[in-house]
Scaffold this motif. Structure first.
Motif, short mmCIF file in Angstrom:
data_model
loop_
_atom_site.label_atom_id
_atom_site.label_comp_id
_atom_site.label_asym_id
_atom_site.label_seq_id
_atom_site.Cartn_x
_atom_site.Cartn_y
_atom_site.Cartn_z
N TYR A 320 0.83 -1.20 0.00
CA TYR A 320 0.00 0.00 0.00
C TYR A 320 0.87 1.26 0.00
CZ TYR A 320 -3.12 3.65 1.71
OH TYR A 320 -3.81 4.84 1.86
N LEU A 323 2.68 2.01 -3.31
CA LEU A 323 1.81 2.67 -4.29
C LEU A 323 1.61 4.14 -3.93
CD1 LEU A 323 -0.90 -0.12 -4.73
CD2 LEU A 323 0.95 0.47 -6.31
N ILE A 345 -5.39 6.32 -5.42
CA ILE A 345 -5.38 5.02 -6.10
C ILE A 345 -5.18 3.86 -5.12
CG2 ILE A 345 -4.04 3.58 -7.70
CD1 ILE A 345 -3.72 6.01 -9.48
N PRO A 346 -4.24 3.92 -4.15
CA PRO A 346 -4.11 2.81 -3.20
C PRO A 346 -5.38 2.55 -2.40
CG PRO A 346 -2.18 4.22 -3.10
CD PRO A 346 -3.18 4.93 -3.94
N LEU A 349 -7.91 0.88 -4.77
CA LEU A 349 -7.51 -0.49 -5.09
C LEU A 349 -7.75 -1.43 -3.92
CD1 LEU A 349 -6.14 -2.57 -6.92
CD2 LEU A 349 -3.93 -1.77 -6.08
N PHE A 350 -7.28 -1.04 -2.73
CA PHE A 350 -7.45 -1.91 -1.56
C PHE A 350 -8.91 -1.96 -1.13
CE2 PHE A 350 -2.96 -1.90 -1.46
CZ PHE A 350 -2.55 -2.93 -0.62
N CYS A 352 -11.49 -1.96 -3.24
CA CYS A 352 -12.10 -2.95 -4.14
C CYS A 352 -11.70 -4.37 -3.75
CB CYS A 352 -11.67 -2.67 -5.58
SG CYS A 352 -12.32 -1.12 -6.26
N LEU A 353 -10.44 -4.56 -3.37
CA LEU A 353 -9.99 -5.89 -2.92
C LEU A 353 -10.71 -6.29 -1.64
CD1 LEU A 353 -6.13 -5.64 -3.54
CD2 LEU A 353 -7.80 -6.95 -4.86
#
Length: 391
Positions: A320, A323, A345-346, A349-350, A352-353
């Protein structure tokens, strides 16, 4: 049930915070050893200075501690088969969300306060305290009737001086800090003044003369007021006390620079300000995002030891932060990518994960990574054992 999960989050969070702060304090002691030795700082003053530095590191520590708290709690629950028992009794993973969500929200609010107000409060008090200690040391160094050479590039003499007010009388200063050569300054009166904003100490001299030697000639220049500036980086080594950086400013100060960039001189300073503003928002919300991400991650590593769980959680946070660092470097270089996008963005992204992980974990469609790794290692050892027997 939610109360017990929340209590376990809090207990692990406090332990993680204490451990991480202790490690960082040890590193700061080594980094600032010249400061402590140079100013002869006592234990209480040292603890006070570290207390002012802690808000700056909490912006990074709180998200890590939040992720560790949620990850280790659910790792223990999954390893002790508590999650299996809860599912058997009709409790789904979604019903366990309130405790980590509330905990992550509280951590987000705490980090948001640190981001908006705590950092600037700590750095302002740290600079003021160090400046006060340095000024006290400078006053102590200026013993009346003695040619003082303790300050680099300056030789100062005063017939009398006041430790309380910084007033000087019958002052002689030899300044060798200039590239063009040294100058000798003589003045009947002077004063020692500290400037917290600029991070410097000033010797303000009145109604004196400046003597400069050029070969065999000496030039004399009279003045009403002459200021000898001493940057604290010369007097206090191991710490930056120059102009305040964006990382130490309050959010209102950053916004002021954003609205009127002309108040700063450097283009790089403006880029750093543009990066610091979204960072002050992205890092607090990382607590909630990483906390939710840690839930399915812990279920995927069911059976892993707590020690390895800490390493695994820190490894994911390193991804994390890598990024985030890429986004920060991109914004500071002014490469054209907006920091308002790259620094989020991090989190996206995390986030969504985390949503995908919660969905598949609730549907029991995730892979037990720990069991898979154990199976691979067992087959490899078995293969080596069979080979030894055949030979």
């Amino acid at each position: 049930m939610h109360r017990q999960i929340f209590k376990e989050h809090v207990s692990i969070f406090c332990l993680a915070m204490f451990s991480l702060v202790f490690l960082i304090v040890i590193g700061k002691v080594l980094q600032l050893r010249e400061l402590f030795l140079g100013l002869d700082i006592g234990i209480l003053e040292m603890l006070k200075l570290f207390g002012f530095l802690i808000p700056a590191v909490l912006l990074m520590i709180i998200p890590i501690a939040t992720m560790l708290s949620v990850f280790l709690t659910f790792l223990r629950m999954s390893s002790d088969r508590e999650l299996v028992a809860l599912k058997a009794s009709g409790v789904s993973l979604y019903q366990l969300l309130p405790a980590p969500v509330v905990f992550g929200t509280l951590c987000t609010l705490l980090t948001l306060w640190v981001s908006m107000f705590g950092i600037s409060w700590g750095m302002s008090n740290f600079r003021s305290s160090v400046l006060e200690l340095a000024q006290t040391r400078a006053k102590v160094v200026l013993q009346p009737g003695v040619f003082n050479k303790s300050i680099p590039n300056l030789m100062i003499y005063s017939r009398s001086s006041s430790l309380a007010t910084g007033e000087l009388e019958h002052v002689l200063v030899q300044d060798t800090s200039r590239d063009t050569g040294g100058v000798t300054i003589v003045a009947p009166t002077g004063k020692l003044i500290s400037d917290t904003a600029q991070g410097e100490i000033r010797f303000v001299l009145h109604d004196g003369k400046i003597y400069r030697q050029n070969g065999n000639k000496i030039s004399v220049l009279g003045f009403n007021q002459y200021v000898v500036r001493l940057a604290l980086s010369q007097l206090v080594k191991g710490v930056h006390l120059g102009k305040l950086r964006p990382s130490g400013m309050s959010y209102s100060q950053l916004q002021a620079i954003k609205k009127d960039p002309s108040i700063v001189e450097s283009e790089s300073f403006i880029h750093k300000t543009d990066v610091e503003i979204p960072k002050r928002w992205a890092m607090p919300f990382a607590c909630l995002v990483l906390g939710l991400f840690a839930m399915p991650l812990a279920c995927a590593f069911e059976g892993m030891r707590q020690q390895m769980g800490v390493v695994m959680a820190l490894g994911n946070f390193l991804v994390y932060y890598s990024l985030l660092s890429i986004g920060m470097k991109s914004g500071e270089s002014g490469s054209g990518f907006s920091p308002d996008i790259t620094l989020w963005i991090p989190n996206v992204l995390f986030g969504c994960l985390a949503i995908a992980g919660l969905y598949f974990t609730a549907k029991e469609r995730t892979v037990n990574v720990t069991a898979m790794i154990t199976h691979v290692l067992f087959n490899r050892r078995k293969g080596k054992g069979d080979g030894t027997c055949r030979s």
